[in-house]
Scaffold this motif. Structure first.
Motif, PDB file in Angstrom:
ATOM      1  N   GLY B 152       0.755  -1.184   0.048  1.00  0.00           N
ATOM      2  CA  GLY B 152       0.049  -0.046   0.029  1.00  0.00           C
ATOM      3  C   GLY B 152       0.861   1.336   0.066  1.00  0.00           C
ATOM      4  N   ASN B 153       1.960   1.292   0.730  1.00  0.00           N
ATOM      5  CA  ASN B 153       2.911   2.207   0.872  1.00  0.00           C
ATOM      6  C   ASN B 153       3.707   2.464  -0.624  1.00  0.00           C
ATOM      7  OD1 ASN B 153       4.382   3.949   3.086  1.00  0.00           O
ATOM      8  ND2 ASN B 153       3.119   2.493   4.048  1.00  0.00           N
ATOM      9  N   LEU B 154       4.028   1.501  -1.118  1.00  0.00           N
ATOM     10  CA  LEU B 154       4.443   1.863  -2.448  1.00  0.00           C
ATOM     11  C   LEU B 154       3.653   2.334  -3.582  1.00  0.00           C
ATOM     12  CD1 LEU B 154       6.248  -1.762  -2.158  1.00  0.00           C
ATOM     13  CD2 LEU B 154       7.532   0.372  -1.950  1.00  0.00           C
ATOM     14  N   ALA B 155       2.371   1.923  -3.260  1.00  0.00           N
ATOM     15  CA  ALA B 155       1.241   2.472  -4.463  1.00  0.00           C
ATOM     16  C   ALA B 155       1.286   3.773  -4.008  1.00  0.00           C
ATOM     17  CB  ALA B 155       0.172   1.504  -4.232  1.00  0.00           C
ATOM     18  N   ALA B 156       1.209   4.230  -2.760  1.00  0.00           N
ATOM     19  CA  ALA B 156       0.980   5.582  -2.334  1.00  0.00           C
ATOM     20  C   ALA B 156       1.859   6.620  -2.835  1.00  0.00           C
ATOM     21  CB  ALA B 156       0.579   5.758  -0.986  1.00  0.00           C
ATOM     22  N   ARG B 157       3.252   5.791  -3.060  1.00  0.00           N
ATOM     23  CA  ARG B 157       4.554   6.613  -3.275  1.00  0.00           C
ATOM     24  C   ARG B 157       4.905   6.645  -4.863  1.00  0.00           C
ATOM     25  NH1 ARG B 157       8.370   6.596   1.752  1.00  0.00           N
ATOM     26  NH2 ARG B 157       6.733   5.992   3.209  1.00  0.00           N
ATOM     27  N   ASP B 158       3.758   5.667  -5.544  1.00  0.00           N
ATOM     28  CA  ASP B 158       3.876   5.494  -6.928  1.00  0.00           C
ATOM     29  C   ASP B 158       5.124   5.048  -7.411  1.00  0.00           C
ATOM     30  OD1 ASP B 158       2.637   5.832  -9.309  1.00  0.00           O
ATOM     31  OD2 ASP B 158       3.391   7.719  -9.859  1.00  0.00           O
ATOM     32  N   ILE B 159       5.563   3.962  -6.470  1.00  0.00           N
ATOM     33  CA  ILE B 159       6.907   3.249  -6.903  1.00  0.00           C
ATOM     34  C   ILE B 159       6.294   1.930  -7.482  1.00  0.00           C
ATOM     35  CG2 ILE B 159       9.126   2.099  -5.936  1.00  0.00           C
ATOM     36  CD1 ILE B 159       8.795   4.088  -3.846  1.00  0.00           C
ATOM     37  N   PRO B 160       6.967   1.780  -8.730  1.00  0.00           N
ATOM     38  CA  PRO B 160       6.524   0.584  -9.712  1.00  0.00           C
ATOM     39  C   PRO B 160       7.223  -0.959  -8.639  1.00  0.00           C
ATOM     40  CG  PRO B 160       7.831   1.895 -10.862  1.00  0.00           C
ATOM     41  CD  PRO B 160       8.034   2.627  -9.496  1.00  0.00           C
ATOM     42  N   VAL B 161       6.037  -1.842  -8.703  1.00  0.00           N
ATOM     43  CA  VAL B 161       6.210  -3.065  -7.807  1.00  0.00           C
ATOM     44  C   VAL B 161       6.030  -4.323  -8.599  1.00  0.00           C
ATOM     45  CG1 VAL B 161       4.903  -4.137  -5.770  1.00  0.00           C
ATOM     46  CG2 VAL B 161       5.187  -1.853  -5.653  1.00  0.00           C
ATOM     47  N   LEU B 162       6.886  -5.116  -8.201  1.00  0.00           N
ATOM     48  CA  LEU B 162       6.843  -6.485  -8.681  1.00  0.00           C
ATOM     49  C   LEU B 162       6.583  -7.342  -7.578  1.00  0.00           C
ATOM     50  CD1 LEU B 162       7.069  -8.549 -11.000  1.00  0.00           C
ATOM     51  CD2 LEU B 162       9.708  -8.353 -10.924  1.00  0.00           C
ATOM     52  N   ILE B 163       5.928  -8.321  -7.519  1.00  0.00           N
ATOM     53  CA  ILE B 163       5.615  -9.104  -6.356  1.00  0.00           C
ATOM     54  C   ILE B 163       6.254 -10.601  -6.785  1.00  0.00           C
ATOM     55  CG2 ILE B 163       4.099 -10.397  -4.843  1.00  0.00           C
ATOM     56  CD1 ILE B 163       2.422  -7.718  -4.823  1.00  0.00           C
ATOM     57  N   VAL B 164       7.197 -10.963  -5.935  1.00  0.00           N
ATOM     58  CA  VAL B 164       7.677 -12.384  -6.156  1.00  0.00           C
ATOM     59  C   VAL B 164       7.140 -13.350  -5.080  1.00  0.00           C
ATOM     60  CG1 VAL B 164       9.625 -13.627  -5.784  1.00  0.00           C
ATOM     61  CG2 VAL B 164       9.819 -11.728  -7.225  1.00  0.00           C
ATOM     62  N   CYS B 165       6.440 -14.425  -5.597  1.00  0.00           N
ATOM     63  CA  CYS B 165       5.942 -15.522  -4.656  1.00  0.00           C
ATOM     64  C   CYS B 165       7.206 -16.684  -4.526  1.00  0.00           C
ATOM     65  CB  CYS B 165       4.709 -16.168  -5.347  1.00  0.00           C
ATOM     66  SG  CYS B 165       4.298 -17.548  -4.651  1.00  0.00           S
ATOM     67  N   ASN B 166       7.851 -16.397  -3.665  1.00  0.00           N
ATOM     68  CA  ASN B 166       9.226 -17.328  -3.326  1.00  0.00           C
ATOM     69  C   ASN B 166       8.754 -18.590  -2.712  1.00  0.00           C
ATOM     70  OD1 ASN B 166      11.929 -17.801  -3.545  1.00  0.00           O
ATOM     71  ND2 ASN B 166      12.347 -16.768  -1.676  1.00  0.00           N
ATOM     72  N   LYS B 167       9.879 -19.426  -2.728  1.00  0.00           N
ATOM     73  CA  LYS B 167       9.705 -20.748  -2.102  1.00  0.00           C
ATOM     74  C   LYS B 167       8.913 -21.686  -2.902  1.00  0.00           C
ATOM     75  CE  LYS B 167      10.974 -18.947   2.302  1.00  0.00           C
ATOM     76  NZ  LYS B 167      10.974 -18.911   3.800  1.00  0.00           N
ATOM     77  N   MET B 168       8.826 -21.497  -4.320  1.00  0.00           N
ATOM     78  CA  MET B 168       8.190 -22.308  -5.063  1.00  0.00           C
ATOM     79  C   MET B 168       8.696 -23.872  -4.903  1.00  0.00           C
ATOM     80  SD  MET B 168       5.262 -20.798  -5.855  1.00  0.00           S
ATOM     81  CE  MET B 168       4.449 -21.790  -6.945  1.00  0.00           C
TER      82      MET B 168
END
Lengths: 147, 210
Positions: B152-168
């Motif tokens: 939410g904070n990254l979105a509010a700061r308008d910083i591009p985000v990539l989410i990694v689902c680790n430990k696959m």
């Protein structure tokens, strides 16, 4: 050991700046009370709350459990969406619910689709504060004397 | 309306400075999500060396670590950036948790003290980031407030985000849960430990930071 829940109406923090808001909430949590805040704080205030929590961690204060319930954002009907936008504009952060509890008391806050579960630590097993320890020592002494 | 204008201006300023300085890519997330394992994987793949130590005990990374001048190549494309590995963000730190995992009380207290400072530093560094990779443990519940607050904070700061689902590499890991929790973001399922799907991760990195 009793559990204290303190309701904080949004009006109590509405006009405070971010730092004052966070300080007020931390102060209540450090008194070992669980806060039920009407509405929610800003996103940047959530990180400020975490930052301030870390600064305050010490022998007695181990941190917080935080839970924010945001208003639903799933309306697909255009009229409902419009209604929601109007409500958002009027109420802003007054919508939703925030729960903040001291980590020494609240173990975890879980959200199931239609209920919130507040898992507390075994309060009777918690370490006693110096004050309560001296009281319990006194009790033991009295018992011995009776024998 | 004002928000849209503010966001546009922010993006414009960011784009301008991006050309002037090195792009900073930050690894953020809760403790033990695998941020340092992913940092090590990236550094080993492109620099031939590790970035930091990893441990099963939480808060192994307690200070900001930066690896400069990483150059990732894909065909004719090249992406140069500085990689910033941050301590895991938490809302509570109790030295007794470290004691329970076999650490001496003295060491546990020191670790807790350093970990709290690490969280503060990680939050302070948020503003410095151009792109953030949020590393989540695929075996855990993604709906934790820390995850929601970070994203939410990254979105509010308008910083591009990539989410990694680790430990696959673990059977319990579920990409769908993370996708359901953050439907507005791309989720890349990987195993930083084994290197599974790491090529897809680099492709996604090019899209978001290239």
């Amino acid at each position: 050991m009793s559990l204290t829940l303190q309701f904080v109406p949004y009006g109590e923090i509405e006009n405070l700046d971010s730092t004052a808001k966070v300080n007020k909430l931390i102060k209540i949590v450090k008194e070992e009370k669980i806060i039920l805040l009407e509405g929610r704080i800003e996103k940047n205030e959530e990180t400020l709350l975490i930052k301030k929590t870390m600064e305050e961690i010490g022998p007695k204060f181990k941190g917080i459990e935080l839970f924010v319930m945001y208003p639903k954002d799933e309306e697909s009907d255009p009229i409902q969406r419009l209604k929601k936008s109007v409500v958002d504009m009027l109420l802003g952060n007054r919508q939703g619910l925030t729960i903040i509890g001291p980590a020494t008391i609240v173990k975890e806050i879980r959200k199931d689709p239609d209920k919130i579960q507040l898992l507390t630590k075994n309060l009777s097993k918690r370490k006693k504060t110096p004050a309560s320890r001296s009281k319990s020592t006194k009790k033991k002494t009295k018992t011995k004397k009776r024998k | 309306m004002l928000n849209i204008v503010q966001r546009f201006m922010k993006r414009l300023v960011r784009q301008f400075f991006k050309k002037k300085k090195k792009v900073k890519i930050g690894l953020y997330g809760p403790p033990n999500g695998g941020k340092t394992t992913l940092a090590n994987r990236i550094c080993e793949d492109w620099l031939g060396e590790e970035m930091g130590s990893v441990s099963a005990i939480e808060h192994e990374t307690r200070e900001i670590k930066i690896k400069e001048e990483i150059s990732v190549k894909s065909g004719k494309k090249e992406l140069k950036f500085n990689l910033v590995d941050t301590p895991g963000i938490a809302t509570k730190i109790d030295y007794e948790d470290f004691v329970k995992k076999g650490m001496s009380e003295k060491k546990a207290k020191q670790r807790a003290k350093e970990a709290t400072k690490g969280v503060i530093d990680a939050i302070k560094w948020l503003d410095e980031m151009d792109v953030v990779i949020v590393v989540l443990d695929g075996t855990k519940d993604p709906y934790s407030q820390v995850n929601i607050t970070i994203v939410g904070n990254l979105a509010a700061r308008d910083i591009p985000v990539l989410i990694v689902c680790n430990k696959m590499d673990l059977k319990k890991a579920k990409k769908k849960k993370i996708e359901a929790a953050f439907p507005q973001y791309d989720v890349v399922p990987i195993s930083a430990k084994t290197g599974k799907n790491i090529d897809k991760f680099y492709e996604a990195l090019f899209v978001i930071a290239g």
